[in-house]
Enzyme design. Structure first.
Site, mmCIF file in Angstrom:
data_model
loop_
_atom_site.group_PDB
_atom_site.id
_atom_site.type_symbol
_atom_site.label_atom_id
_atom_site.label_comp_id
_atom_site.label_asym_id
_atom_site.label_seq_id
_atom_site.Cartn_x
_atom_site.Cartn_y
_atom_site.Cartn_z
ATOM 1 N N GLU A 1 0.879 -1.165 0.000
ATOM 2 C CA GLU A 1 0.000 0.000 0.000
ATOM 3 C C GLU A 1 0.920 1.219 0.000
ATOM 4 O OE1 GLU A 1 -2.773 0.246 3.260
ATOM 5 O OE2 GLU A 1 -3.471 2.222 2.612
ATOM 6 N N ARG B 1 5.435 -12.819 9.845
ATOM 7 C CA ARG B 1 6.039 -11.537 9.504
ATOM 8 C C ARG B 1 7.345 -11.385 10.272
ATOM 9 N NH1 ARG B 1 2.380 -7.622 9.256
ATOM 10 N NH2 ARG B 1 3.775 -5.902 9.644
ATOM 11 N N LYS C 1 4.267 0.407 9.913
ATOM 12 C CA LYS C 1 4.256 1.642 9.114
ATOM 13 C C LYS C 1 3.685 2.806 9.907
ATOM 14 C CE LYS C 1 3.406 0.111 4.558
ATOM 15 N NZ LYS C 1 2.391 0.121 3.522
HETATM 16 P P1 ATP Z 1 -0.256 -1.772 6.810
HETATM 17 O O1 ATP Z 1 -1.069 -2.801 6.075
HETATM 18 O O2 ATP Z 1 -0.472 -1.733 8.272
HETATM 19 O O3 ATP Z 1 -0.238 -0.438 6.162
HETATM 20 P P2 ATP Z 1 1.954 -3.364 6.000
HETATM 21 O O4 ATP Z 1 3.294 -3.357 6.608
HETATM 22 O O5 ATP Z 1 1.156 -4.607 5.985
HETATM 23 O O6 ATP Z 1 1.235 -2.222 6.738
HETATM 24 P P3 ATP Z 1 1.696 -3.304 3.145
HETATM 25 O O7 ATP Z 1 2.063 -2.241 2.211
HETATM 26 O O8 ATP Z 1 0.294 -3.777 3.161
HETATM 27 O O9 ATP Z 1 2.096 -2.771 4.564
HETATM 28 O O10 ATP Z 1 2.669 -4.531 2.957
HETATM 29 C C1 ATP Z 1 2.950 -5.096 1.709
HETATM 30 C C2 ATP Z 1 3.323 -6.540 1.871
HETATM 31 O O11 ATP Z 1 4.447 -6.664 2.737
HETATM 32 C C3 ATP Z 1 2.202 -7.331 2.470
HETATM 33 O O12 ATP Z 1 1.982 -8.463 1.641
HETATM 34 C C4 ATP Z 1 2.703 -7.747 3.814
HETATM 35 O O13 ATP Z 1 2.279 -9.055 4.102
HETATM 36 C C5 ATP Z 1 4.208 -7.673 3.683
HETATM 37 N N1 ATP Z 1 4.808 -7.289 4.961
HETATM 38 C C6 ATP Z 1 4.572 -6.169 5.662
HETATM 39 N N2 ATP Z 1 5.250 -6.162 6.817
HETATM 40 C C7 ATP Z 1 5.952 -7.316 6.855
HETATM 41 C C8 ATP Z 1 6.860 -7.905 7.796
HETATM 42 N N3 ATP Z 1 7.176 -7.299 8.937
HETATM 43 N N4 ATP Z 1 7.383 -9.105 7.495
HETATM 44 C C9 ATP Z 1 7.079 -9.715 6.336
HETATM 45 N N5 ATP Z 1 6.241 -9.223 5.420
HETATM 46 C C10 ATP Z 1 5.669 -8.042 5.663
#
Ligand code: ATP
Ligand code: MG
Length: 561
Positions: A38, A264, A274
């Protein structure tokens, strides 16, 4: 907790096993994955784990990986983040080729699918307030209650939904919900929201839409539209899988991707959220998204971390089904491993103490040969200037040393790297009683660092010439949080490490590090660690970031001899 020593088996994990089995069993002829960020912030090292997994699998199995921006929330998303995300994925060495997509490309199709659900009686417009919806949802132990608007007719639902889209109602006045089961044990199936009113222009679709799909309604269907074979996400979406499968079962989707969840990444002494990272930037706790203390890829890059170190780290930690917290030392270990092989060796004194070598002639001094890399003769050598006045590291002198201190103290002899043996004769103090200069003598017979009579010294210290070295600023980065498991929630600022940045403004570096050497390649400052030029360097005043020290910074300091 994993450690740097416990090297994970690389190259194989449960997701790769599934992909292999699907290809062997001819369930798929090719593998298609995606990385779906995102664009509401910069990527961090947790995202790198997901990027390496998705792009890595596509590469290894000869498939493809899509980059898809999950741009369903126009109020939080910005072009700056889109650009940064693309740059970071490229920096990691991955290429999505033609496969750049946006969830917003599918808004029209998603809208049609929402009308489809209304027509078949599986979606309804709900006028309840957000609070009422929340209370009616129930809890983990109590079922929810049906909305009083749940049994609206298809005609009424279609009419209201179209008017939501036409902008007739205020933000939040109504939502479109799936009609599934308010008593389901899985809260995600209790009539989840599919569309909400949000009168905000979208960077790609402008003012076309007054309603936007929820993440849950957009995500799985985007995968289905793109023909993703293995939809890989983090564990918190495990409970959403039944909902995604419900959409796939009830919509005329072109393909039915399967979702697999992995743990994660969490790392000690940092927060990979984030929301928290955005707050740190917005409230000025750090200098920006690329502040070298940040766990963002932009921050790691600015700190001098090469992409290869991140790949190595991701392999080391592996892909598991259970959440855990990785020791920050594992990342540092990977960084040292990568840099040790390539970084040229240089000399720099971070906290200088002047040394006058009384029996060395005043004048231009002499040139000595210094190797650029101890294990790589091809890296060659360089000339370094030696003279009567040099700087050594303040901490390499102690007036009254403890037993195991073998560096300089009155009467002690040490080796100056690539130069001579020197013996300390006297420590000169200022009015406040602080040592401001050392008077030493050298042994001319020890040129190059060895005594012809075979006598040994217990320590070799680094130095720079007082005349020829250049002033520099060195920035030492320590963990951003002072606790191994900082709270990621409210009040996280209390756990911030007040000593996360130390600025050493009086450092001295050998000339090879200053003039025109504004290289993006990290170097090793002998005995100190790995350092890289910061973009704030000027020709007069280089600025260096410490990428990582030579030893575990999280372990206790050990006395070095
Ligand atoms: P949010 O959804 O709270 O804004 P997010 O960290 O999930 O934050 P995204 O942009 O949705 O942000 O993440 C993109 C991809 O990265 C998603 O598929 C998510 O599963 C993966 N991702 C995010 N944080 C982690 C992490 N700490 N470890 C592994 N994969 C992650
Ligand atoms: Mg997310």
């Amino acid at each position: 907790m994993a450690t740097g020593e416990a090297i994970a088996e690389v190259g194989r994990d449960f997701i790769r096993d599934i992909v292999q089995a699907d290809l062997d069993g001819k369930r798929h002829s090719t593998v298609v994955t995606r990385f779906p960020p995102e664009p509401n912030g910069y990527l961090h090292i947790g995202h790198a784990k997901s990027i390496c997994l998705n792009f890595g699998i596509a590469e290894e199995f000869g498939g493809r990986c899509h980059l898809r921006f999950d741009d369903t929330n126009p109020t939080k998303e910005e072009q700056e983040y889109v650009d940064a995300i693309e740059a970071d994925v490229r920096w990691l060495g991955f290429d999505w080729g033609q496969n750049l997509f946006h969830a917003s490309d599918y808004f029209e199709r998603l809208y049609q699918w929402a009308e489809h659900l209304i027509r078949v009686g599986l979606a309804y417009v709900d006028d309840q307030s957000q609070d009422d919806m929340r209370t009616a949802r129930g809890t983990l132990t109590e079922p929810g209650r049906n909305s009083p608007f749940r049994d609206r007719t298809v005609e009424e639902n279609l009419d209201l939904f179209r008017r939501m889209n036409a902008g007739e109602f205020d933000n939040g006045a109504r939502v479109l919900r799936a009609k599934i089961d308010m008593a389901s044990g899985n809260i995600n199936l209790r009539d989840p929201v599919l569309y909400r009113i949000l009168k905000a222009p979208h960077p790609r679709t402008g003012t076309t839409w007054s309603i936007y799909p929820s993440y849950d309604f957009a995500h799985g269907q985007s995968d289905a539209i793109e023909g993703i074979t293995h939809s890989i996400c983090t564990l918190e979406f495990e409970d959403h899988r039944p909902l995604y499968d419900w959409f796939l079962a009830n919509l005329p989707v072109p393909s039915k991707p399967r979702q697999y969840e992995f743990a994660r990444l969490n790392i000690t002494y940092t927060v990979l959220s984030k929301r928290v990272l955005t707050t740190l930037v917005r409230d000025g706790h750090v200098k920006g998204w690329d502040d070298p203390r940040m766990p963002t890829l932009a921050g790691l890059r600015r700190r001098g971390v090469p992409p290869g170190a991140i790949h190595d780290f991701v392999k080391r930690i592996g892909v598991a089904k259970a959440n855990s917290v990785v020791d920050a030392n594992v990342l540092d270990f990977s960084i040292r491993e990568a840099l040790n092989k390539t970084a040229l060796r240089r000399m720099a004194v971070l906290r200088p103490l002047k040394v006058v070598i009384e029996n060395y002639p005043d004048g231009p001094g002499e040139e000595l040969d210094a190797v650029n890399h101890p294990n790589n003769p091809d890296a060659g050598s360089r000339e370094i200037k030696f003279g009567r006045e040099i700087y050594i590291e303040r901490e390499d002198f102690m007036e009254t040393p403890p037993k195991k201190f073998f560096r300089l103290s009155p009467g002690m002899e040490v080796r100056l790297r690539y130069a001579y043996f020197i013996t300390c004769r006297e420590a000169v103090k200022n009015a406040a009683g602080e040592v401001v200069e050392l008077r030493c003598t050298y042994d001319p017979a020890t040129r190059g660092g060895n005594a012809p009579d075979g006598r040994k010294v217990k320590a070799t210290i680094h130095w720079v010439s007082a005349r020829d070295s250049r002033p520099a600023e060195v920035r030492i980065y320590n963990p951003l949080f002072s606790k191994p498991y900082p709270t990621g929630g409210e009040g996280f600022t209390a756990d911030l490490n007040p000593q996360s940045l130390e600025v050493l403004g009086d450092a001295r570096v050998e000339p090879a590090l200053a003039a025109g050497s504004n290289s993006a390649e990290p170097v090793q400052f002998e005995r100190q660690g790995y350092f890289v030029h910061d973009p704030e360097s000027t020709p007069d005043r280089p600025v260096f970031n410490r990428t990582v020290g030579l030893r575990d910074t999280f372990a206790k300091e050990v006395t070095q001899s």
